[in-house]
Every structure is written in structure tokens, then in C-alpha cells.
Design an enzyme around this catalytic site. Structure first.
Site, mmCIF file in Angstrom:
data_model
loop_
_atom_site.group_PDB
_atom_site.id
_atom_site.type_symbol
_atom_site.label_atom_id
_atom_site.label_comp_id
_atom_site.label_asym_id
_atom_site.label_seq_id
_atom_site.Cartn_x
_atom_site.Cartn_y
_atom_site.Cartn_z
ATOM 1 N N TYR A 140 0.816 -1.213 0.000
ATOM 2 C CA TYR A 140 0.000 0.000 0.000
ATOM 3 C C TYR A 140 0.850 1.264 0.000
ATOM 4 C CZ TYR A 140 -4.096 -2.897 1.113
ATOM 5 O OH TYR A 140 -5.105 -3.822 1.077
ATOM 6 N N LYS A 190 3.225 -15.333 3.575
ATOM 7 C CA LYS A 190 3.181 -16.158 2.362
ATOM 8 C C LYS A 190 4.614 -16.524 1.999
ATOM 9 C CE LYS A 190 0.795 -18.120 -0.986
ATOM 10 N NZ LYS A 190 0.015 -19.359 -0.694
ATOM 11 N N ASP A 222 -3.318 -18.052 2.979
ATOM 12 C CA ASP A 222 -4.482 -18.749 2.435
ATOM 13 C C ASP A 222 -5.048 -19.739 3.446
ATOM 14 O OD1 ASP A 222 -2.011 -19.954 2.087
ATOM 15 O OD2 ASP A 222 -2.443 -20.789 0.110
ATOM 16 N N ASP A 246 -5.469 -6.369 6.058
ATOM 17 C CA ASP A 246 -6.650 -5.678 5.562
ATOM 18 C C ASP A 246 -7.738 -6.693 5.209
ATOM 19 O OD1 ASP A 246 -8.397 -3.798 4.550
ATOM 20 O OD2 ASP A 246 -7.153 -3.247 2.839
ATOM 21 N N ASP A 250 -11.218 -7.988 7.814
ATOM 22 C CA ASP A 250 -12.601 -7.872 7.357
ATOM 23 C C ASP A 250 -13.309 -9.226 7.423
ATOM 24 O OD1 ASP A 250 -12.468 -5.195 6.949
ATOM 25 O OD2 ASP A 250 -12.393 -5.260 4.769
#
Length: 355
Positions: A140, A190, A222, A246, A250
Site C-alpha cells: 500500500y 506467504k 491462504d 486488511d 474484514d
């Protein structure tokens, strides 16, 4: 004690939920002997309308002059199409996090007892986890580029970068928080694909040796997404980088039954911290006394706990919220047939009465 609070009411339902949160703060002040000074600060879509940019000059300086920042919500469809960064509300959020050094985002996901039936999962272990998201690094904040290729048309790239220092400071936040909770930490990465994640894992392993009293595990992102749906009760504290955090935060918010109930804190190594509900600006219900103020009110509880070290005040707010929910009071977003549905103002009034 007197505390200075910056209020960024923002857009949509932001002013309504902040208004109720401020009333709760004042009620806490009367109960525990504190006073609060409020400074209104313009940011987001409303700032674009008034001064032509979402993050006006001097915003960070005004916030730094306060002890904490309470944010309602920013953004909405009417400002979502501009290609000018100054005219996008999201730019303001990224900028204030950077300028205030708010590198740690704390997102609790707890299933409140009165709303257990709202959980979309078959859940018999309860849900009470904290996601610690790195907030000022990664993709980001990396270099962005767009360019023409000879044979593939236009191409775009976004750079994901992390330093040892950035990883260590967010990692320490996660371990320290785990020590205060269930002494269990899951680090999400990851590392089977990304070099940034391999560095992340290397640093986290070094910290795990230092915090040997905390049970530690590595979880690929994942698998973490799958496990949050399969068995969220297995997690206590989850620490991860910006983009993964992020997405996962959620997901975690929705397994509790309602995004309208969950607060968040963004903190750094110095004051002020920034506290906000995780829901959006909901312009479709703005100004209609329909918004759920509980997430904003619980954000104030986090403010008392993490910025002011006032755990009794924080618990008083959380207990009042649970008492109102236990009596069956609901705003429309969490209501089921037969529930007693109230508006924003009434819900705030009921919670203050429990104080």
C-alpha cells in the site's frame, strides 16, 4: 485528568456515530472524574467539498496537539471516481497513518454473548481474537508504476517492501499483546512464495525465541483465511503485514455477525493513537437515525485502554454495551424479527443509562 480529543467526524454516518461516542465519553468523565476537550478536524469527502482536498494542510499538526483521535468514517461514492489523489478520501487515511506514525492496527473480533446466534458459523468455542495489522508498510505504501510494453499493452506494478525494523516493531506489538491475553500468537505470511514474507518469518522466529512464554506458530495466509472460517476459536492474537491484515480483519469481522459492532485502534510509539469503527460511511442511511453507534462507542473503550491506560473506564463501556444487547435492544443492522429496534440516538441513550 483532562484529555484533548481530536474529532474527525468525516462523511456519511460518521458525524452521527461520533456524536453518540462523545456523549458516552462525557458520561464516563462524570462517572470517573475526567474532563475532555474536543477539537473538530476536517478530513475526507467533506474536506474535498469545503477546501478542495481530502487531507487539508495542518491536519497532522492539529492531531498531534491532542492526546487521541476519534474518527467516524470517510469516503463515499460521490468522491470515488477522481484520479487526483488529493480528491480521494482514501488518500487522507493513508496520509494520517503515515504522518502520525500509526504502524500498528488493532482489530478485535469478539462475538458478543447476546449476539451468538448472529454468527454465520457453526461455532461452539466462542470467538475472541485480535488481529494486529502492520499499517504503514508493504504494497500500500510501495512505489507504483504504469507503463507501456511493446507486446502486452499497458502494464502496472506495485512494489511490496518491508524492512527488518518494520517487521520487528509490529512483531513486538503482537507478542506484547499476546502476553496480556492468552499467550498465543499466530504470524501470517506467504513465505512459500514472497521474499518479503521470508524476511518476515525470519524476524518473527528471532522474536519468538525472546518471547518464549508465548505459544507461536506460522500460518500461510491462504490457510489463515480458511481456518478463520473453519475454527476461529483457535486464534488469540494474529499478526500480519498490511494487505493480508486488511483482508483477514474484514473476514474476521463478519464471522462475529455484524461489522457495525467492531472497533479498531491504530497506534504507534508516541501519542496520539487513532480510534475508529471499522464500518464505512454508509451514505445510504446517513442522517436517518439508523446507524449503529456501538462500534464507535467501543472504539472509545479502546482509546481509554490503549492511549490512557484506563482499563476500568474501558470495561464500564463494554459492560454497558453488553447489558443493553442482553436486554434485546437492537439497531436495524443487527435486528431479527421480533427484536426491539431503535435508532442511533436511542441506542446511545440506552448505553449511557447503563453507565
Amino acid at each position: 485528568m483532562n484529555y484533548k480529543i481530536a474529532l474527525i467526524k468525516g462523511d456519511g454516518i460518521g458525524p452521527e456515530v461520533v456524536g453518540e461516542a462523545v456523549k458516552v465519553m462525557d458520561a464516563i468523565g462524570e462517572k470517573f472524574g475526567h474532563t475532555f476537550e474536543y477539537t473538530d478536524i476536517l478530513m475526507g469527502g467533506c474536506a474535498i467539498d469545503e477546501v478542495g482536498r481530502s487531507y487539508p494542510e495542518g491536519t497532522a499538526e492539529k492531531c498531534r496537539a491532542c492526546d487521541a483521535v476519534l474518527l467516524g468514517a470517510v469516503g463515499g461514492p460521490r468522491w470515488g471516481h477522481s484520479t487526483d489523489p488529493d480528491k480521494r478520501p482514501e488518500t487522507a487515511l493513508l496520509s494520517i497513518r503515515r504522518d502520525l506514525g500509526l504502524y500498528a492496527n488493532l482489530r478485535p473480533a469478539a462475538l458478543r454473548p447476546a449476539l451468538a446466534e448472529s454468527c454465520p458459523l457453526k461455532n461452539d468455542k466462542g470467538i475472541d481474537l485480535m488481529i494486529v495489522r502492520e499499517l504503514t508498510g508493504g504494497v500500500y505504501f510501495g512505489k507504483r508504476d504504469r507503463y507501456q510494453t511493446e507486446d502486452r499493452g499497458e502494464e502496472a506494478s506495485d512494489l511490496m517492501a518491508y524492512s527488518e525494523k518494520e517487521i520487528e516493531r509490529i512483531g513486538r506489538r503482537g507478542f506484547e499483546l499476546a502476553r496480556l491475553r492468552g499467550k498465543k500468537l499466530a504470524s501470517v505470511d506467504k513465505a512459500n512464495v514472497l521474499e518479503t514474507s521470508r524476511l518476515w518469518r525470519q524476524v518473527m522466529h528471532r522474536l519468538a525465541e525472546e518471547y518464549s512464554d508465548v505459544e507461536y506458530e506460522d500460518v500461510l495466509v491462504d490457510n489463515a483465511a480458511m481456518q478463520l472460517v473453519r475454527d476461529p476459536g483457535q486464534f488469540d492474537v494474529v499478526v500480519t503485514e498490511n494487505m493480508f491484515g486488511d483482508i483477514l480483519s474484514d473476514e474476521a469481522s463478519m464471522i462475529t455477525g455484524s461489522i457495525g459492532l467492531l472497533p479498531s485502534a491504530s497506534i504507534g510509539d508516541a501519542a496520539p493513537g487513532l480510534y475508529e469503527p471499522i464500518h464505512g460511511s454508509a451514505p445510504d442511511i446517513a442522517g436517518q437515525d439508523k446507524a449503529n453507534p456501538i462500534a464507535a462507542i467501543l472504539s472509545v473503550a479502546m482509546m481509554f485502554r490503549y492511549s490512557f491506560d484506563l482499563p476500568a473506564e474501558a470495561r464500564a463501556i463494554e459492560t454497558a454495551v453488553d447489558a443493553v444487547l442482553n436486554e434485546g435492544w437492537r439497531t436495524a443492522d443487527i435486528a431479527k424479527p421480533g427484536d426491539a429496534v431503535v435508532g442511533t440516538l436511542k441506542m446511545g441513550e440506552l448505553i449511557r443509562a447503563k453507565l
